[in-house]
Scaffold this motif. Structure first.
Motif, PDB file in Angstrom:
ATOM      1  N   ILE A   1       0.861  -1.189   0.000  1.00 14.34           N
ATOM      2  CA  ILE A   1       0.000   0.000   0.000  1.00 14.34           C
ATOM      3  C   ILE A   1       0.893   1.233   0.000  1.00 14.34           C
ATOM      4  CG2 ILE A   1      -1.786   1.324   1.192  1.00 14.34           C
ATOM      5  CD1 ILE A   1      -2.773  -1.252   2.425  1.00 14.34           C
ATOM      6  N   CYS A   2       0.760   2.068  -1.006  1.00 14.25           N
ATOM      7  CA  CYS A   2       1.610   3.251  -1.153  1.00 14.25           C
ATOM      8  C   CYS A   2       0.737   4.451  -1.502  1.00 14.25           C
ATOM      9  CB  CYS A   2       2.645   3.001  -2.252  1.00 14.25           C
ATOM     10  SG  CYS A   2       3.714   4.404  -2.609  1.00 14.25           S
ATOM     11  N   VAL A   3       1.001   5.574  -0.860  1.00 13.41           N
ATOM     12  CA  VAL A   3       0.333   6.838  -1.185  1.00 13.41           C
ATOM     13  C   VAL A   3       1.360   7.740  -1.862  1.00 13.41           C
ATOM     14  CG1 VAL A   3      -0.944   8.826  -0.320  1.00 13.41           C
ATOM     15  CG2 VAL A   3      -1.160   6.612   0.827  1.00 13.41           C
ATOM     16  N   ALA A   4       1.040   8.225  -3.050  1.00  7.52           N
ATOM     17  CA  ALA A   4       1.980   9.063  -3.798  1.00  7.52           C
ATOM     18  C   ALA A   4       1.238  10.213  -4.458  1.00  7.52           C
ATOM     19  CB  ALA A   4       2.726   8.241  -4.852  1.00  7.52           C
ATOM     20  N   GLY A   5       1.976  11.273  -4.736  1.00  9.36           N
ATOM     21  CA  GLY A   5       1.380  12.447  -5.366  1.00  9.36           C
ATOM     22  C   GLY A   5       2.334  13.125  -6.303  1.00  9.36           C
ATOM     23  N   THR A   6       1.831  14.104  -7.029  1.00 14.54           N
ATOM     24  CA  THR A   6       2.656  14.869  -7.955  1.00 14.54           C
ATOM     25  C   THR A   6       2.322  16.343  -7.839  1.00 14.54           C
ATOM     26  OG1 THR A   6       3.296  15.129 -10.277  1.00 14.54           O
ATOM     27  CG2 THR A   6       1.002  14.570  -9.854  1.00 14.54           C
ATOM     28  N   ASP A   7       3.324  17.193  -8.091  1.00 17.68           N
ATOM     29  CA  ASP A   7       3.093  18.637  -8.067  1.00 17.68           C
ATOM     30  C   ASP A   7       2.882  19.146  -9.489  1.00 17.68           C
ATOM     31  OD1 ASP A   7       5.626  18.760  -9.236  1.00 17.68           O
ATOM     32  OD2 ASP A   7       6.628  19.417  -7.415  1.00 17.68           O
ATOM     33  N   GLU A   8       2.724  20.442  -9.630  1.00 20.29           N
ATOM     34  CA  GLU A   8       2.441  21.023 -10.942  1.00 20.29           C
ATOM     35  C   GLU A   8       3.598  20.855 -11.916  1.00 20.29           C
ATOM     36  OE1 GLU A   8       1.409  25.070 -10.227  1.00 20.29           O
ATOM     37  OE2 GLU A   8      -0.693  24.609  -9.724  1.00 20.29           O
ATOM     38  N   SER A   9       4.820  20.660 -11.402  1.00 18.62           N
ATOM     39  CA  SER A   9       5.986  20.515 -12.263  1.00 18.62           C
ATOM     40  C   SER A   9       6.231  19.072 -12.695  1.00 18.62           C
ATOM     41  CB  SER A   9       7.236  21.054 -11.548  1.00 18.62           C
ATOM     42  OG  SER A   9       7.085  22.425 -11.220  1.00 18.62           O
ATOM     43  N   GLY A  10       5.403  18.154 -12.217  1.00 22.49           N
ATOM     44  CA  GLY A  10       5.573  16.761 -12.592  1.00 22.49           C
ATOM     45  C   GLY A  10       6.564  16.015 -11.730  1.00 22.49           C
ATOM     46  N   ASN A  11       6.879  16.559 -10.551  1.00 25.15           N
ATOM     47  CA  ASN A  11       7.724  15.838  -9.597  1.00 25.15           C
ATOM     48  C   ASN A  11       6.860  14.894  -8.767  1.00 25.15           C
ATOM     49  OD1 ASN A  11      10.236  17.241 -10.195  1.00 25.15           O
ATOM     50  ND2 ASN A  11       9.267  19.014  -9.248  1.00 25.15           N
ATOM     51  N   GLY A  12       7.417  13.727  -8.447  1.00 25.10           N
ATOM     52  CA  GLY A  12       6.672  12.745  -7.675  1.00 25.10           C
ATOM     53  C   GLY A  12       7.050  12.769  -6.209  1.00 25.10           C
ATOM     54  N   TYR A  13       6.073  12.495  -5.345  1.00 24.93           N
ATOM     55  CA  TYR A  13       6.291  12.450  -3.898  1.00 24.93           C
ATOM     56  C   TYR A  13       5.721  11.137  -3.362  1.00 24.93           C
ATOM     57  CZ  TYR A  13       7.334  17.437  -4.160  1.00 24.93           C
ATOM     58  OH  TYR A  13       7.903  18.646  -4.467  1.00 24.93           O
ATOM     59  N   VAL A  14       6.585  10.329  -2.755  1.00 22.73           N
ATOM     60  CA  VAL A  14       6.098   9.151  -2.045  1.00 22.73           C
ATOM     61  C   VAL A  14       5.680   9.648  -0.669  1.00 22.73           C
ATOM     62  CG1 VAL A  14       6.594   6.810  -1.278  1.00 22.73           C
ATOM     63  CG2 VAL A  14       7.710   7.698  -3.330  1.00 22.73           C
ATOM     64  N   LEU A  15       4.388   9.762  -0.456  1.00 24.31           N
ATOM     65  CA  LEU A  15       3.856  10.396   0.742  1.00 24.31           C
ATOM     66  C   LEU A  15       3.766   9.437   1.920  1.00 24.31           C
ATOM     67  CD1 LEU A  15       1.042  12.311  -1.150  1.00 24.31           C
ATOM     68  CD2 LEU A  15       3.132  13.320  -0.219  1.00 24.31           C
ATOM     69  N   GLY A  16       3.714   8.149   1.637  1.00 23.62           N
ATOM     70  CA  GLY A  16       3.655   7.170   2.717  1.00 23.62           C
ATOM     71  C   GLY A  16       3.696   5.761   2.180  1.00 23.62           C
ATOM     72  N   ASP A  17       4.407   4.879   2.886  1.00 21.92           N
ATOM     73  CA  ASP A  17       4.427   3.449   2.576  1.00 21.92           C
ATOM     74  C   ASP A  17       3.779   2.727   3.745  1.00 21.92           C
ATOM     75  OD1 ASP A  17       4.945   0.883   1.707  1.00 21.92           O
ATOM     76  OD2 ASP A  17       7.021   0.894   2.409  1.00 21.92           O
ATOM     77  N   PHE A  18       2.616   2.143   3.512  1.00 21.10           N
ATOM     78  CA  PHE A  18       1.844   1.505   4.574  1.00 21.10           C
ATOM     79  C   PHE A  18       1.752  -0.001   4.361  1.00 21.10           C
ATOM     80  CE2 PHE A  18       0.523   5.896   4.261  1.00 21.10           C
ATOM     81  CZ  PHE A  18       0.482   6.306   5.581  1.00 21.10           C
ATOM     82  N   SER A  19       2.683  -0.563   3.630  1.00 23.93           N
ATOM     83  CA  SER A  19       2.667  -1.992   3.314  1.00 23.93           C
ATOM     84  C   SER A  19       2.846  -2.821   4.565  1.00 23.93           C
ATOM     85  CB  SER A  19       3.781  -2.311   2.315  1.00 23.93           C
ATOM     86  OG  SER A  19       3.670  -1.502   1.154  1.00 23.93           O
ATOM     87  N   LYS A  20       2.037  -3.870   4.688  1.00 20.74           N
ATOM     88  CA  LYS A  20       2.138  -4.791   5.819  1.00 20.74           C
ATOM     89  C   LYS A  20       1.274  -6.017   5.532  1.00 20.74           C
ATOM     90  CE  LYS A  20       0.437  -1.685   8.632  1.00 20.74           C
ATOM     91  NZ  LYS A  20      -0.072  -1.017   9.862  1.00 20.74           N
ATOM     92  N   VAL A  21       1.384  -7.013   6.393  1.00 17.28           N
ATOM     93  CA  VAL A  21       0.543  -8.204   6.272  1.00 17.28           C
ATOM     94  C   VAL A  21      -0.847  -7.861   6.787  1.00 17.28           C
ATOM     95  CG1 VAL A  21       0.199 -10.587   7.014  1.00 17.28           C
ATOM     96  CG2 VAL A  21       2.510  -9.763   6.495  1.00 17.28           C
ATOM     97  N   LEU A  22      -1.844  -7.954   5.892  1.00 16.52           N
ATOM     98  CA  LEU A  22      -3.212  -7.587   6.245  1.00 16.52           C
ATOM     99  C   LEU A  22      -4.200  -8.534   5.572  1.00 16.52           C
ATOM    100  CD1 LEU A  22      -3.006  -3.717   5.697  1.00 16.52           C
ATOM    101  CD2 LEU A  22      -3.191  -4.851   7.908  1.00 16.52           C
ATOM    102  N   SER A  23      -5.305  -8.746   6.216  1.00 14.48           N
ATOM    103  CA  SER A  23      -6.396  -9.487   5.586  1.00 14.48           C
ATOM    104  C   SER A  23      -7.095  -8.559   4.600  1.00 14.48           C
ATOM    105  CB  SER A  23      -7.394  -9.950   6.645  1.00 14.48           C
ATOM    106  OG  SER A  23      -8.052  -8.834   7.234  1.00 14.48           O
ATOM    107  N   PRO A  24      -7.880  -9.098   3.644  1.00 14.33           N
ATOM    108  CA  PRO A  24      -8.593  -8.234   2.693  1.00 14.33           C
ATOM    109  C   PRO A  24      -9.452  -7.166   3.367  1.00 14.33           C
ATOM    110  CG  PRO A  24      -8.619 -10.491   1.896  1.00 14.33           C
ATOM    111  CD  PRO A  24      -8.007 -10.531   3.272  1.00 14.33           C
ATOM    112  N   ALA A  25     -10.149  -7.537   4.433  1.00 11.84           N
ATOM    113  CA  ALA A  25     -11.004  -6.551   5.107  1.00 11.84           C
ATOM    114  C   ALA A  25     -10.166  -5.408   5.687  1.00 11.84           C
ATOM    115  CB  ALA A  25     -11.805  -7.229   6.214  1.00 11.84           C
ATOM    116  N   LYS A  26      -8.977  -5.736   6.222  1.00 11.92           N
ATOM    117  CA  LYS A  26      -8.143  -4.706   6.847  1.00 11.92           C
ATOM    118  C   LYS A  26      -7.470  -3.830   5.812  1.00 11.92           C
ATOM    119  CE  LYS A  26      -7.345  -7.164  11.202  1.00 11.92           C
ATOM    120  NZ  LYS A  26      -6.330  -7.817  12.087  1.00 11.92           N
TER     121      LYS A  26
END
Length: 409
Positions: free
Chosen positions: A261-286
């Motif tokens: 699970i990764c949250v990422a964004g971009t600014d007006e200049s086309g630069n990328g930002y990895v805003l958060g890495d939330f990867s973990k062992v989870l069930s589908p519901a979680k």
């Protein structure tokens, strides 16, 4: 005389903090230490770990304290020695502070490791100077230069060497999980890992000026809030799902697959930002609940998910929690390397920033051998790749959007 560096290179929980605090006590009692720079990843880390922690200065040398101003970050010891707090997030604060001693904790976790190290060295010019560095290693140039310096004394240890002082549950869960792995060699054994031949990402790219940005998810008054470090015009929550429930796996001795699970964004200049890495062992519901929570918190544009396995499941579980989340399902029709290469190119061009610590993700990026067709790409990296394709920052080679599920209304 030349400054002496003592580098304590060890795994998590090996006793680095206690050893450094005891050495500083010796220097204070002997009169050698007069002005001390205490440097941690953040100001709070200095206060909460290096000073007030169970193995910190207050526990080891609290009887030598004359005054302690925790809000200002200053300790005055009996006999006249002074210590001041500094952060690896603000190296300019070290300008003007002259030291006899430096204790830098978790050097490899500093936002600006090279610049902060340099500023500390410029100020270490009084008396009989000594610098103590306590860190779990990472593949950083500043660390490798320090190891190679002729005036550096290196002590190496591992988590296992301090086992009698650590909770049995820690060994039963965390150590068991990572023992024998590449990440375990770094985090438990204190080994400096080099880049893997065939990896698409280089550790040096993560050391560039401006690459690291403040965390986008910060705690304010006991609540985690989203505060991106730059104006972001588009945000996606990317999901590389695990379709099985880890609590119902057939083989309890086999480690379940993590969900990327990764949250990422971009600014007006086309630069990328990895805003958060939330990867973990989870069930589908979680993982569905977490994706919806991140979508709402960040006001993201959509959730993008790999649908090679469980496409119907992804839609159903997310829709069961929130019907207003736009979902883009993508099918991978080609090998993982062609999909990841354009994302790695963005990093090489200096167009990507990481917001806050991303140790697990960065370890996967530099250790995955993409040249090996039999090598399974890690889940964190898979989610990252989908995120940047979803932002439109690179062409999705070998990928097709199979269905786009829009919000109702």
């Amino acid at each position: 005389m030349d400054c002496v560096h003592w580098l304590y290179l060890a795994g998590r929980g090996a006793g680095k903090t206690r050893s450094a605090a005891e050495r500083l006590r010796e220097r204070i009692e002997s009169g050698a230490a007069r002005y001390i720079a205490l440097i941690g990843p953040t100001f709070a880390d200095v206060r909460d770990i290096m000073v007030e922690g169970e193995s910190g200065l207050q526990a080891v040398a609290g009887d030598l304290f004359e005054t302690y101003n925790r809000s200002m970050g200053e300790i005055r010891f009996k006999g006249g020695c002074r210590a001041r707090f500094f952060s690896g997030e603000d190296y300019d604060a070290l300008r003007g502070w002259q030291s006899t001693d430096v204790w830098g904790d978790e050097l490899c976790a500093w936002r600006y490791p090279q610049q902060t190290f340099d500023m500390a060295m410029f100020g270490l010019r009084l008396g009989d100077p000594e610098a103590i560095w306590t860190t779990t290693p990472r593949n950083l140039k500043v660390l490798k230069d320090l190891i190679a310096a002729p005036n550096t004394k290196v002590t190496r240890s591992s988590t296992f060497a301090n086992r009698e002082n650590l909770a049995p549950a820690f060994f039963a869960s965390i150590v068991r999980k990572y023992e024998g792995t590449r990440l375990g060699r770094q985090e438990l054994e204190g080994a400096v890992l080099e880049d893997v031949e065939g990896a698409l990402w280089e550790a040096a790219w993560f050391e560039r000026e401006g690459f690291r940005q403040p965390s986008a998810f910060v705690r304010e008054k006991g609540t985690v809030v989203f505060r991106p470090p730059a104006p972001i015009v588009k945000i996606v929550v990317a999901l590389d799902p695990s379709v099985s429930d880890p609590e119902k796996r057939r083989d309890p001795n086999k480690e379940p697959d993590a969900c990327g699970i990764c949250v990422a964004g971009t600014d007006e200049s086309g630069n990328g930002y990895v805003l958060g890495d939330f990867s973990k062992v989870l069930s589908p519901a979680k993982w569905a609940r977490l994706c919806v929570k991140l979508f709402d918190m960040t006001k993201a544009n959509c959730v993008i998910a790999e649908a090679n396995q469980g496409g119907e499941l992804i839609r159903e579980v997310i829709r069961g929690i929130a019907s207003n989340v736009p979902i883009t399902l993508v099918h991978a029709a080609n090998a993982k390397r062609p999909r990841a290469e354009p994302v790695a190119t963005l990093y090489e061009q200096g167009r990507v920033h990481h917001c806050g610590p991303m140790n697990a993700l960065e370890e996967q990026q530099t250790s995955w051998d993409a040249s090996d067709s039999n090598s399974k790409s890690p889940n964190n990296v898979d989610a990252l790749v989908w995120a940047f394709h979803g932002l439109g920052l690179c062409v999705a080679t070998g990928t097709r959007i199979s269905q786009r599920v829009r919000a109702k209304g």
